[in-house]
Motif scaffolding. Structure first.
Motif, short mmCIF file in Angstrom:
data_model
loop_
_atom_site.label_atom_id
_atom_site.label_comp_id
_atom_site.label_asym_id
_atom_site.label_seq_id
_atom_site.Cartn_x
_atom_site.Cartn_y
_atom_site.Cartn_z
N LYS A 1 0.82 -1.15 -0.13
CA LYS A 1 0.22 0.11 0.07
C LYS A 1 0.99 1.09 0.14
O LYS A 1 0.66 2.19 -0.65
CB LYS A 1 -0.85 -0.14 1.23
N GLN A 2 2.15 1.01 0.85
CA GLN A 2 2.85 2.40 0.84
C GLN A 2 3.55 2.48 -0.31
O GLN A 2 3.53 3.80 -0.96
CB GLN A 2 3.90 2.39 1.99
N ASN B 1 2.50 1.75 -3.59
CA ASN B 1 1.32 2.49 -4.23
C ASN B 1 1.13 3.97 -4.08
O ASN B 1 1.30 4.50 -5.06
CB ASN B 1 0.05 1.63 -4.24
N ASN B 2 1.26 4.25 -2.64
CA ASN B 2 1.04 5.84 -2.39
C ASN B 2 2.18 6.65 -2.82
O ASN B 2 2.29 7.70 -3.40
CB ASN B 2 1.11 5.92 -0.82
N MET B 3 3.46 5.92 -2.81
CA MET B 3 4.73 6.54 -3.26
C MET B 3 4.61 7.01 -4.91
O MET B 3 5.05 8.11 -5.27
CB MET B 3 5.84 5.75 -2.94
N TRP C 1 9.07 5.13 5.49
CA TRP C 1 7.89 4.55 6.04
C TRP C 1 8.33 3.09 6.61
O TRP C 1 9.17 2.65 5.96
CB TRP C 1 6.84 4.55 5.11
N ALA D 1 2.13 7.03 -6.77
CA ALA D 1 1.14 7.83 -6.83
C ALA D 1 1.44 9.31 -6.93
O ALA D 1 1.01 10.42 -7.45
CB ALA D 1 -0.22 7.74 -6.44
N LYS D 2 2.38 9.62 -6.03
CA LYS D 2 2.99 10.98 -5.48
C LYS D 2 4.53 11.12 -6.46
O LYS D 2 5.17 11.91 -5.97
CB LYS D 2 3.09 11.25 -4.17
#
Length: 208
Positions: A57-58, A60-62, A95, A64-65
């Protein structure tokens, strides 16, 4: 039209692979470069023995940014840590989850992390954080030979390239370290040991 710039680094230096409980459980990323642009390709397995859900999940968040992975590790006990930044170096951060806590180890950005599960229910999970050329922080039951070598590199101001904590079923935790004095390993499994004995090329990474 300008010519493509030179591409630095070998192909092997651009690949990172972390294996889970089996060879079918993994996470990998490639730092790619065609002389005009740089990008990262990555993938992982969605399996019980693969990377923890919080790590996926982290990442994917990275992405996306517009961040890319600069370092990542996870172990079979569920702990994980990932560092990332944007291509220009901004937005650097780390993280972690699953029980590991590295927030007090050299500030918010972790450069090189190696994780390992506890040897028994009485021991803490293992974690080594490398900062810069030879700064370090260790937690958990780390092999005495390894900590002595790390301390020697630090005192002699030599470079530690990377460390991998390795868990072999029924054989306990081993390690591989690459530094200015060469390579050293303990309990990494016969197939890998045999491969290393016949290779003369520099070792850029290992995964078991």
């Amino acid at each position: 039209m300008s010519l493509p710039r030179s591409i630095s680094g070998s192909a092997g230096s651009r690949i990172r692979v972390i294996l889970g409980e089996t060879g079918s459980d993994y996470l990998y990323y490639f730092d790619e470069d065609d002389g005009n642009r740089e990008w990262q390709s990555l993938d992982w397995t969605i399996t019980n023995g693969g990377p923890p859900g919080g790590l996926c999940k982290q990442i994917n968040n990275m992405v996306a940014k517009s961040r890319h992975i600069t370092d990542v590790d996870f172990d079979t006990s569920g702990q994980w840590c990932v560092s990332g930044s944007k291509r220009d170096g901004s937005g650097a951060h780390s993280w972690w989850g699953g029980g590991v806590d590295v927030k007090d180890s050299y500030g918010p950005v972790q450069k090189k992390i190696s994780l390992g599960p506890s040897s028994s229910c009485y021991d803490a999970k293992k974690c080594i954080v490398l900062n810069g050329r030879n700064g370090y922080s260790c937690s958990g039951d780390i092999n005495d030979h390894l900590t002595s070598r790390i301390d020697r590199m630090n005192k002699r101001k030599k470079t530690i390239n990377f460390i991998r904590l390795i868990q072999i079923t029924n054989r306990g935790t081993g390690y591989f370290i690459s530094d200015d004095e060469g390579n050293e390993w303990i309990n990494i499994g016969t197939p890998l040991e045999n491969e290393l004995k016949v290779k003369n090329d520099p070792v850029l990474d290992v995964a078991v």
